[in-house]
Design a protein around this motif. Structure first.
Motif, PDB file in Angstrom:
ATOM      1  N   TYR A  33       4.926 -44.734   7.059  1.00 35.68           N
ATOM      2  CA  TYR A  33       4.037 -45.762   6.522  1.00 35.68           C
ATOM      3  C   TYR A  33       4.626 -47.116   6.890  1.00 35.68           C
ATOM      4  O   TYR A  33       5.805 -47.244   7.200  1.00 35.68           O
ATOM      5  N   ALA A  34       3.775 -48.130   6.853  1.00 34.54           N
ATOM      6  CA  ALA A  34       4.226 -49.461   7.271  1.00 34.54           C
ATOM      7  C   ALA A  34       5.132 -50.060   6.207  1.00 34.54           C
ATOM      8  O   ALA A  34       4.957 -49.797   5.020  1.00 34.54           O
ATOM      9  N   SER A  35       6.109 -50.858   6.650  1.00 30.93           N
ATOM     10  CA  SER A  35       6.928 -51.567   5.671  1.00 30.93           C
ATOM     11  C   SER A  35       6.174 -52.827   5.249  1.00 30.93           C
ATOM     12  O   SER A  35       4.966 -52.885   5.376  1.00 30.93           O
ATOM     13  N   ASN A  36       6.877 -53.840   4.799  1.00 29.37           N
ATOM     14  CA  ASN A  36       6.203 -55.008   4.193  1.00 29.37           C
ATOM     15  C   ASN A  36       5.483 -55.921   5.181  1.00 29.37           C
ATOM     16  O   ASN A  36       5.742 -57.105   5.257  1.00 29.37           O
ATOM     17  N   ILE A  37       4.597 -55.354   5.958  1.00 31.46           N
ATOM     18  CA  ILE A  37       3.827 -56.162   6.907  1.00 31.46           C
ATOM     19  C   ILE A  37       2.350 -56.029   6.547  1.00 31.46           C
ATOM     20  O   ILE A  37       1.845 -54.916   6.425  1.00 31.46           O
ATOM     21  N   GLY A  70       9.026 -62.985  -5.996  1.00 30.92           N
ATOM     22  CA  GLY A  70      10.200 -63.271  -5.158  1.00 30.92           C
ATOM     23  C   GLY A  70      10.103 -62.839  -3.709  1.00 30.92           C
ATOM     24  O   GLY A  70      11.120 -62.744  -3.020  1.00 30.92           O
ATOM     25  N   PHE A  71       8.899 -62.557  -3.218  1.00 32.17           N
ATOM     26  CA  PHE A  71       8.770 -62.201  -1.809  1.00 32.17           C
ATOM     27  C   PHE A  71       8.766 -63.461  -0.960  1.00 32.17           C
ATOM     28  O   PHE A  71       8.257 -64.501  -1.378  1.00 32.17           O
ATOM     29  N   LYS A  72       9.372 -63.361   0.220  1.00 29.82           N
ATOM     30  CA  LYS A  72       9.362 -64.524   1.105  1.00 29.82           C
ATOM     31  C   LYS A  72       9.033 -64.121   2.538  1.00 29.82           C
ATOM     32  O   LYS A  72       9.410 -63.037   2.990  1.00 29.82           O
ATOM     33  N   THR A  73       8.340 -65.032   3.213  1.00 28.13           N
ATOM     34  CA  THR A  73       8.001 -64.741   4.602  1.00 28.13           C
ATOM     35  C   THR A  73       9.171 -65.129   5.498  1.00 28.13           C
ATOM     36  O   THR A  73      10.003 -65.965   5.128  1.00 28.13           O
ATOM     37  N   ASP A  85      14.320 -56.041   1.061  1.00 23.59           N
ATOM     38  CA  ASP A  85      12.948 -55.553   0.875  1.00 23.59           C
ATOM     39  C   ASP A  85      12.018 -56.582   0.233  1.00 23.59           C
ATOM     40  O   ASP A  85      10.877 -56.274  -0.093  1.00 23.59           O
ATOM     41  N   ARG A  86      12.504 -57.808   0.030  1.00 24.34           N
ATOM     42  CA  ARG A  86      11.602 -58.868  -0.447  1.00 24.34           C
ATOM     43  C   ARG A  86      11.121 -59.734   0.704  1.00 24.34           C
ATOM     44  O   ARG A  86      10.423 -60.717   0.507  1.00 24.34           O
TER      45      ARG A  86
END
Ligand code: ZN
Length: 280
Positions: A33-37, A70-73, A85-86
């Protein structure tokens, strides 16, 4: 009489359960499965027929959720190297003008950057490959430059958005190599990654992408078990999605819902390949 209605319901329900277990065995157990994309297409105030639009409030809700949690691009290079993983990547496929108009201001508001994938032959022109969406315009050079200067990454999404698996060598060169040169020349920046139109690729196309000097390439969904930098999978969010979809795909739980959303993404994406031929 009642059976007439109950039987189809039971049939559809059984099919769904079968599909879920199929997903569990084929994809989940093998960690495919795709990661955080996450990829988006159009961001607009109004819905459209194709379903690849996300409404403005819907899009802002995603960003709000990402920020609050807390996710960042980051850049593609950093994303691929990092174990954090954020960190996430937000793609805007086809670089529509409405992304510049609606998504860009909100992205700035939350201090996010993204990845733009313009189709080199369609800069500043209208989309012709989706069913009934000809009214959607692509960003022009000025818009791409402005977003690039702000920190958005720009990659190539071919020259004319065709199914690359069906093209001969000469045509593949135009889509893969020439599109890179056009973008590099007109934007005065290096184009290091590629995005397959409709997420469709094969070994020959991948080899061409590698030979053209790209560091890697993105697709939609994959059924490959091992990571391949020339076939990086991504999730796509559609008009029917909400923060629950985003949250479930990010955390991969609860398992049942994760299966539901991942499977839904795969099925929707599979049908996407027919959009150029369904002219309604
Ligand atoms: Zn596309």
């Amino acid at each position: 009489m009642v059976l007439k209605y109950i039987l189809p319901v039971i049939f559809v329900f059984s099919l769904y359960i079968y599909g879920w277990f199929y997903w569990y065995l084929k994809f989940y157990r093998r960690k495919i499965y795709a990661s955080n994309i996450f990829s988006f297409h159009k961001i607009s105030k109004y819905p459209e027929f194709g379903g690849t639009t996300n409404l403005l409030f819907q899009f802002e809700n995603y960003l709000k959720f990402l920020k609050e949690n807390g996710f960042k691009t980051t850049t593609i290079d950093d994303f691929l190297e990092s174990k954090d993983d954020r960190k996430i990547l937000i793609f805007f496929d086809d670089a529509y003008e409405n992304v510049y108009r609606y998504a860009f201001p909100i992205m700035k508001k939350y201090s996010f950057t993204g990845v733009l994938s313009p189709v080199a032959g369609y800069i500043g022109k209208r989309n012709v490959w989706d069913a009934k969406t000809g009214k959607f315009k692509h960003m022009d050079l000025g818009m791409l430059k402005e977003m690039g200067d702000y920190g958005f990454e720009i990659i190539s999404h071919s020259f004319s958005h065709k199914d690359l698996r069906k093209l001969n060598n000469e045509k593949l060169d135009l889509e893969i190599l020439v599109s890179k040169e056009i973008l590099e020349k007109s934007l005065k920046r290096r184009i290091e990654y590629f995005l397959y139109p409709f997420g469709l690729t094969n070994e020959k196309v991948k080899r061409k992408v590698k030979e053209a000097g790209y560091k890697g390439a993105f697709t939609s969904y994959t059924d490959k078990e091992d990571f391949d930098i020339y076939e990086i999978p991504r999730n796509t969010l559609y008009i029917i999605d909400t923060n629950l979809t985003l949250k479930t795909l990010l955390f991969r739980k609860p398992l049942f819902l994760f299966g539901h959303f991942d499977m839904k993404g795969r099925v929707t994406n599979w049908f996407g390949r027919f959009s150029p031929i369904i002219k309604l």
